[in-house]
Design an enzyme around this catalytic site. Structure first.
Site, PDB file in Angstrom:
ATOM      1  N   HIS A  14      -9.667   1.135   4.819  1.00 25.98           N
ATOM      2  CA  HIS A  14      -8.386   1.322   5.537  1.00 25.98           C
ATOM      3  C   HIS A  14      -8.625   2.256   6.714  1.00 25.98           C
ATOM      4  CE1 HIS A  14      -4.265   2.480   6.412  1.00 25.98           C
ATOM      5  NE2 HIS A  14      -3.895   1.403   5.740  1.00 25.98           N
ATOM      6  N   LYS A  35       0.145   4.230  -0.269  1.00 25.17           N
ATOM      7  CA  LYS A  35      -0.518   5.419   0.324  1.00 25.17           C
ATOM      8  C   LYS A  35      -0.317   6.639  -0.582  1.00 25.17           C
ATOM      9  CE  LYS A  35       0.198   3.444   4.844  1.00 25.17           C
ATOM     10  NZ  LYS A  35      -0.037   3.610   6.248  1.00 25.17           N
ATOM     11  N   GLY A  68       2.224   2.256  10.757  1.00 24.41           N
ATOM     12  CA  GLY A  68       3.163   3.363  10.595  1.00 24.41           C
ATOM     13  C   GLY A  68       3.842   3.797  11.884  1.00 24.41           C
ATOM     14  N   SER A 110       3.261  -2.131  10.376  1.00 19.63           N
ATOM     15  CA  SER A 110       4.714  -2.113  10.559  1.00 19.63           C
ATOM     16  C   SER A 110       5.385  -3.450  10.243  1.00 19.63           C
ATOM     17  CB  SER A 110       5.070  -1.653  11.981  1.00 19.63           C
ATOM     18  OG  SER A 110       4.617  -0.320  12.197  1.00 19.63           O
ATOM     19  N   ASN A 160       0.872  -1.177   0.000  1.00 24.68           N
ATOM     20  CA  ASN A 160       0.000   0.000   0.000  1.00 24.68           C
ATOM     21  C   ASN A 160       0.908   1.226   0.000  1.00 24.68           C
ATOM     22  OD1 ASN A 160      -1.818   2.040   0.477  1.00 24.68           O
ATOM     23  ND2 ASN A 160      -2.268   1.424   2.606  1.00 24.68           N
ATOM     24  N   GLU A 185      -7.032   4.631   7.840  1.00 27.26           N
ATOM     25  CA  GLU A 185      -6.802   6.059   7.556  1.00 27.26           C
ATOM     26  C   GLU A 185      -8.023   6.678   6.879  1.00 27.26           C
ATOM     27  OE1 GLU A 185      -3.017   5.583   5.595  1.00 27.26           O
ATOM     28  OE2 GLU A 185      -2.117   5.047   7.521  1.00 27.26           O
ATOM     29  N   GLU A 206      -5.497  -5.044  10.632  1.00 25.80           N
ATOM     30  CA  GLU A 206      -4.484  -4.010  10.836  1.00 25.80           C
ATOM     31  C   GLU A 206      -4.790  -3.252  12.127  1.00 25.80           C
ATOM     32  OE1 GLU A 206      -2.536  -2.873   6.851  1.00 25.80           O
ATOM     33  OE2 GLU A 206      -4.231  -1.550   7.164  1.00 25.80           O
TER      34      GLU A 206
HETATM   35  C1  PEP Z   1      -0.891   0.111   5.942  1.00 28.30           C
HETATM   36  O1  PEP Z   1      -0.967   1.262   5.594  1.00 28.30           O
HETATM   37  O2  PEP Z   1      -1.767  -0.663   5.548  1.00 28.30           O
HETATM   38  C2  PEP Z   1       0.227  -0.311   6.797  1.00 28.30           C
HETATM   39  C3  PEP Z   1       0.176  -1.483   7.330  1.00 28.30           C
HETATM   40  O3  PEP Z   1       1.256   0.587   6.987  1.00 28.30           O
HETATM   41  P1  PEP Z   1       2.699   0.303   7.676  1.00 28.30           P
HETATM   42  O4  PEP Z   1       3.204  -0.998   7.114  1.00 28.30           O
HETATM   43  O5  PEP Z   1       3.531   1.472   7.311  1.00 28.30           O
HETATM   44  O6  PEP Z   1       2.448   0.202   9.145  1.00 28.30           O
END
Ligand code: PEP
Length: 249
Positions: free
Chosen positions: A96, A10, A171, A211, A8, A98, A165
């Protein structure tokens, strides 16, 4: 089950670096020593066209990060599922955290998006996850149940992928422990079987996201009911993304 490693990107990437990143991943995935995983990249809308060109003829699939649920019409700034399909997208991320947080997306809206994506032959990657406060209050599993009950698409044709997630791991550099992930994925699996029946529920992929890095991917990908990863930050670094795939393959 063969694992899915999904990147992803982003809101990152201009034409030059986005194209170069896609080219590198596509070239490696074409190689004979590529790990036995399915690869997917989800760039921003602006790069879908250019990235599709780079991925042509490679096993790397293309996904979008969101879609609208309507066919077309007066939805300024939105993108319809048919438009994504037209650009060769096979997958689309919906719900997601976000988007849930920054755009007030509800379970009901996420469900409509997932159903619209499927109606256009794409696989939704439906994201769920609890916040730190919800976990601290001992409500993590209840939150997952509520999100799934509210946002799973109606039974029907087509694939469905769930991404667990935990919001506090996205992040932040903090990763859930293998025990936390095992418990959450078992919970999601049970809910999928309850909703779609034993057989269909057992076949749906459940990704972990939050992460994921080369250093923790081996343990996470070896955890029960983890069928791949949704990778944010590390998917922008081709070596890291590749090594996560190797750890999963
Ligand atoms: C994500 O945006 O779906 C995600 C898991 O981000 P990160 O790996 O940076 O934590």
């Amino acid at each position: 089950m063969r694992k899915l490693i999904a990147g992803n990107w982003k809101m990152n990437g201009l034409r030059e670096d986005g194209t170069a990143l896609a080219k590198t991943i596509a070239e490696r995935a074409r190689g004979n020593d590529a790990p036995e995983v399915d690869w997917l990249v989800c760039p921003p809308f602006t790069l879908l066209h250019a990235v599709a060109d780079q991925l042509a003829g490679s096993p790397v699939r293309l996904g979008a990060q969101d879609c609208h649920y309507a066919e077309n019409g007066a939805h300024t700034g939105d993108v319809a599922p048919a438009m994504l399909r037209d650009l060769c997208c096979s997958h689309v991320i919906v719900g997601h955290s976000e988007r849930r947080q920054n755009h007030g997306e509800t379970n009901e809206l996420v469900q409509a998006k997932a159903e619209a994506a499927r109606a256009h032959g794409m696989t939704p990657i439906l994201c769920i996850g609890e916040t730190q406060a919800e976990r601290d209050a001992g409500r993590a599993m209840d939150v997952l149940t509520r999100q799934l009950e509210g946002s799973l698409p109606a039974a029907g044709d087509g694939e469905l992928v769930i991404a667990y997630e935990p919001v506090w791991a996205i992040g932040t550099g903090r990763t859930a422990t293998a025990d936390d992930v095992r418990a959450a994925h078992a919970h999601v699996r049970a809910q999928l079987k309850k909703t779609y029946g034993e057989m269909s529920g057992a076949q749906m992929r459940i990704l972990y996201g939050g992460s994921v890095k080369p250093a923790n991917a081996g343990d996470l990908m070896a955890t029960d009911d983890v069928n791949g990863a949704l990778v944010g930050g590390a998917s922008l670094k081709p070596d890291d993304f590749w090594r996560i795939g190797e750890a999963a393959g």
